[in-house]
Motif scaffolding. Sequence first.
Motif, short mmCIF file in Angstrom:
data_model
loop_
_atom_site.label_atom_id
_atom_site.label_comp_id
_atom_site.label_asym_id
_atom_site.label_seq_id
_atom_site.Cartn_x
_atom_site.Cartn_y
_atom_site.Cartn_z
N ALA A 81 0.82 -1.22 0.00
CA ALA A 81 0.00 0.00 0.00
C ALA A 81 0.85 1.27 0.00
CB ALA A 81 -0.97 0.00 1.18
N GLY A 82 1.84 1.33 -0.90
CA GLY A 82 2.61 2.55 -1.09
C GLY A 82 3.65 2.86 -0.05
N ARG A 83 4.04 1.87 0.74
CA ARG A 83 5.14 2.09 1.69
C ARG A 83 5.93 0.79 1.82
NH1 ARG A 83 1.65 2.07 5.87
NH2 ARG A 83 0.15 2.72 4.30
N ASP A 84 7.14 0.84 2.40
CA ASP A 84 7.97 -0.34 2.59
C ASP A 84 7.91 -0.77 4.05
OD1 ASP A 84 8.88 -0.46 -0.07
OD2 ASP A 84 10.29 1.17 0.33
N VAL A 85 7.69 -2.07 4.27
CA VAL A 85 7.55 -2.59 5.64
C VAL A 85 8.44 -3.82 5.80
CG1 VAL A 85 5.92 -3.32 7.44
CG2 VAL A 85 5.10 -1.95 5.52
N ALA A 86 9.18 -3.88 6.89
CA ALA A 86 9.99 -5.06 7.20
C ALA A 86 9.27 -5.85 8.29
CB ALA A 86 11.39 -4.65 7.63
N CYS A 87 8.35 -6.71 7.89
CA CYS A 87 7.57 -7.48 8.87
C CYS A 87 7.02 -8.71 8.16
CB CYS A 87 6.44 -6.62 9.43
SG CYS A 87 5.33 -7.54 10.51
#
Length: 273
Positions: free
Chosen positions: A248-254
């Motif tokens: 959704a338009g962002r980077d997530v490290a999870c």
Amino acid sequence: MRLTDPTAGRIVYRGTDILGYSRRAFRPLRREIQMVFQDPGASLNPSMTIRQTLREPLKLHRLAQGNELEARLQETMRLVQLEPALLNRRADQLSGGQKQRVGIARAIASNPALVVLDEPTSSLDMSLRIVLLELLESLQERLGMTYLFITHDFSTVRHIADRVVVMYLGKVVESGPVDRILDDPKHPYTQALIAAIPIPEPRTRPRARLEGETPSALRPIAGCPFQDRCPHVMPECREGEIPTVEIAGRDVACLLYDGRGRRAEAPAASGAA
Ligand code: SF4
């Protein structure tokens, strides 16, 4: 700023990794990149007048001398909304808010392209914080600088940022446009940080509390750095590097979002978070 050397990673500025620069190659960047420190009291020399403090970067980078230098000092004071008469005072004769404005004046005096602001409002009370944020915003509009604004205070982020990078124990856990991150945080740590922002009417939103202590950054952790405090932790969170995925338009490290996790969407922060 190369005030200390990093233990890992790169520092990419205008598309080039500047970590490999020699002192000589880095010299032009000393003017172009400036810094505002957290504690203005500690970062200003109490034995120097404000004139001497502001004159230093201009002389060092040979940007002005004589009458032109004095005119530029006065103009810089006006830009940060301080009376030029204060140029004759020493830092210990100024209030906390005035000292922080001098810190900003010192940073902008050499016409930088990038200003690193390290918790610039943390030593100020709430009303002064808002005034300082407004000043920073107007300076940015006027002088066209980029800010790298470092803060623990998420309530200031919406006022100042276009993009947000959330770090935990030195690792980037989420990054993206400010509205996405603040209105719809995905990483459990970002969710907990945002749920902890003070709000005027506490009953309209459940208060979340981040359980546990931040572990020592000196102890290497296998897997996700947030594992010991995460309400959604899974066994696989304790193994290997956590990949960063775009969602959704962002980077997530999870791992909740990379297909290995139990859900494609993590639940919003709850009281347990
Ligand atoms: S990777 Fe696992 S421990 Fe880390 S934030 Fe995501 S769910 Fe929690």
